[in-house]
Write an enzyme that holds these catalytic residues in place. Structure first.
Site, mmCIF file in Angstrom:
data_model
loop_
_atom_site.group_PDB
_atom_site.id
_atom_site.type_symbol
_atom_site.label_atom_id
_atom_site.label_comp_id
_atom_site.label_asym_id
_atom_site.label_seq_id
_atom_site.Cartn_x
_atom_site.Cartn_y
_atom_site.Cartn_z
ATOM 1 N N GLU A 112 3.013 -5.471 45.424
ATOM 2 C CA GLU A 112 2.328 -5.985 46.366
ATOM 3 C C GLU A 112 1.507 -7.221 45.976
ATOM 4 O O GLU A 112 0.919 -7.254 45.030
ATOM 5 C CB GLU A 112 1.313 -5.061 46.778
ATOM 6 C CG GLU A 112 0.447 -5.156 48.071
ATOM 7 C CD GLU A 112 -0.379 -4.156 48.664
ATOM 8 O OE1 GLU A 112 -0.747 -2.949 47.603
ATOM 9 O OE2 GLU A 112 -0.689 -3.828 49.801
ATOM 10 N N ASP A 135 11.661 -4.383 41.212
ATOM 11 C CA ASP A 135 11.588 -5.057 42.446
ATOM 12 C C ASP A 135 11.772 -4.024 43.453
ATOM 13 O O ASP A 135 12.773 -3.731 43.946
ATOM 14 C CB ASP A 135 12.606 -6.168 42.693
ATOM 15 C CG ASP A 135 12.328 -7.010 43.766
ATOM 16 O OD1 ASP A 135 11.018 -6.797 44.073
ATOM 17 O OD2 ASP A 135 13.043 -7.914 44.015
ATOM 18 N N HIS A 156 6.195 -5.382 48.473
ATOM 19 C CA HIS A 156 5.568 -4.284 49.453
ATOM 20 C C HIS A 156 4.397 -4.995 50.339
ATOM 21 O O HIS A 156 3.350 -5.277 50.286
ATOM 22 C CB HIS A 156 4.691 -3.414 48.325
ATOM 23 C CG HIS A 156 3.703 -2.034 49.046
ATOM 24 N ND1 HIS A 156 4.341 -1.058 49.297
ATOM 25 C CD2 HIS A 156 2.720 -2.042 49.644
ATOM 26 C CE1 HIS A 156 3.405 -0.112 49.698
ATOM 27 N NE2 HIS A 156 2.376 -0.733 50.218
ATOM 28 N N ASP A 176 -0.881 -4.348 53.554
ATOM 29 C CA ASP A 176 -1.047 -3.480 54.704
ATOM 30 C C ASP A 176 -2.123 -4.439 55.915
ATOM 31 O O ASP A 176 -2.038 -5.589 55.918
ATOM 32 C CB ASP A 176 -2.107 -2.367 54.296
ATOM 33 C CG ASP A 176 -3.425 -2.894 53.672
ATOM 34 O OD1 ASP A 176 -3.571 -4.200 53.468
ATOM 35 O OD2 ASP A 176 -4.160 -2.080 53.144
#
Ligand SMILES: *[C@@H]1O[C@H](CO)[C@@H](O)[C@H](O)[C@H]1NC(C)=O
Length: 452
Positions: free
Chosen positions: A431, A422, A371, A81
């Site tokens: 992530e 995956d 991610h 993020d």
């Protein structure tokens, strides 16, 4: 069957057996080391330097701190993020620095330079975050609005709230920027970050004091640890939210290097080790059938890397002091500790039931749909047009590999049964985080070039 065809059968059998045992390709630790350090460039926030090697990333979050009148640009995005969480960032930085201090002689000058640059990228930011007396910025970015969008850091138009805490107990800092004061600010910083989480902070206080001692060699910091160690609950953990194992090993190593072979820190470090060693009667961790350390947390891979790092650094001091760890009726010598650490690293690099590497860009099979916002959206280099908050979901759901390789990123890793899917949607597995990679830098440096 003639002799020659019999030989042929033997030869074929031999080849089959040879192939069967040669599946464990020796990992290329040096290659993995370079990549593990390169990863940090992909996590950079702020104005990127001309030396930036991960070129699909560009400047981002250039107004961080603007609303509160402080320059808070720079530092690292924590994971996939675009929020800057300073508490895990502080752990990442400490362990990266520890990797550099402990394993400098194993690194070639270029990689050591990159590692120091990676440390500095965080410390420069921490100086900004602590530039106002008695105020510490602990986070930039609003996790709720950030997580609701799938956006490149370069495009972010979500709230960049700067969260700060103010000290109610003004310290005696002056504005002199001598190194000890700088370090003291970090210590204060770490402590306040712990307080804000309403957490048990005693381990962070001692951890900070231990490193202050290392940096300044001032007895008062050593005494602080010594005088408060008894108030510390024994916890056999090590990670961004728990420094206990790190304190035991750090303090034990300091004393071992001074010829002191029997003390309370050593006893704690030994018990920590005995909670990891598979054959130990006091083993406390779980291993997957394929041999990976697994703990029930969000992103598992942080455990094998952080624990293996401690095993390795401890083994070197034990080895120099000619000591072994006694776990009940079992003996774990320094070679055994290194073997366990190496086993975890090798698992990450491909010696696992999935026969894949968990480091992006390393080996022939690795996670391709991680991610990670920046990695999964087309780079601003090829697509300069702004993507809005929701525009990214198309790419999030795409069945194709991420367009940008976040080289060196190690993902959260497989499930406890060694299987890995995956998928961007499964963030626990796919992530990457900075605190998974930081201890790995030291491990890979050592295994690429073991120096006593
Ligand atoms: C591994 O564990 C997951 C989650 O518990 C399960 O869905 C999956 O079927 C398991 N796979 C194998 C091969 O056991």
């Amino acid at each position: 069957m003639g002799l020659s065809s019999f030989s042929l059968v033997l030869l074929v059998l031999g080849v089959v057996i040879f192939k069967g045992t040669s599946q464990q390709v020796r990992p290329n630790y040096a290659d993995a080391l370079s990549k593990s350090i390169l990863f940090f460039e992909g996590q950079r926030s702020g104005v990127l330097p001309s030396s930036q090697r991960m070129t699909w990333r560009k400047d981002s979050a250039l107004y961080d701190g603007h609303d509160v009148g402080v320059d808070l640009t720079g530092g690292y995005y924590d994971a996939g993020d675009n929020v800057k969480f300073n508490f895990p960032m502080a752990f990442t930085t400490t362990v990266l620095a520890w990797s550099a201090v402990e394993f400098a002689s194993s690194m070639d000058p270029v990689e050591l330079g990159h590692t120091i640059e990676a440390v500095r990228w965080a410390t420069d930011y921490f100086l900004k975050a602590t530039s106002i007396q008695n105020k510490v910025f602990v986070q930039v970015g609003d996790p709720y609005s950030d997580h609701a969008c799938w956006q490149r850091p370069e495009d972010m138009d979500t709230k960049r709230t700067a969260y700060a805490v103010t000290s109610t107990n003004p310290g005696s800092e002056t504005n002199t920027v001598d190194p000890t004061v700088r370090v003291f600010r970090f210590a204060l910083f770490i402590v306040i970050l712990a307080v804000i989480r309403y957490d048990c902070i005693q381990d962070e206080l001692l951890w900070a004091a231990a490193w202050l001692f290392k940096a300044s060699n001032q007895q008062k910091y050593w005494d602080y640890v010594a005088n408060n160690f008894n108030s510390l609950t024994e916890v056999r953990e090590f990670g961004w939210d728990d420094k206990h194992g790190g304190i035991y090993v750090f303090m034990a190593n300091e004393l071992l290097s001074k010829g002191n072979n029997d003390n309370v820190y050593l006893q704690h470090a030994d018990r920590f080790v005995c909670s990891i060693v598979p054959e130990s009667p006091t083993k406390g961790v779980t291993y997957s059938p394929g041999g990976l350390i697994v703990k029930p947390v969000g992103s598992n891979m942080q455990n094998p890397t952080a624990i293996s790092f401690l095993l390795l650094v401890y083994s070197r001091y034990l080895s120099r002091a000619n000591k072994v760890v006694q776990c009940g009726d079992k003996i774990a010598n320094p070679q055994r500790l290194q073997e366990i650490a190496k086993g975890q690293v090798d698992y990450i690099l491909g010696n696992n039931p999935m026969k894949m590497s968990y480091m992006v860009g390393y080996g022939s099979r690795f996670p391709e749909k991680i991610h990670h916002r920046g990695s999964s959206l087309p780079s601003v280099v090829v697509h300069p047009t702004h993507y809005r908050c929701q525009d990214g979901h198309l790419f999030f759901l795409s069945k194709y590999p991420n367009p940008n390789e976040l080289t060196g990123a190690v993902v959260g890793g497989p499930l406890p049964n060694d299987t890995y899917i995956d998928s961007r949607e499964d963030f626990r597995q796919s992530e990457p985080t900075t605190y998974i990679n930081a201890p790995l830098v030291g491990l890979l440096a050592y295994f690429s070039n073991p120096q006593i």
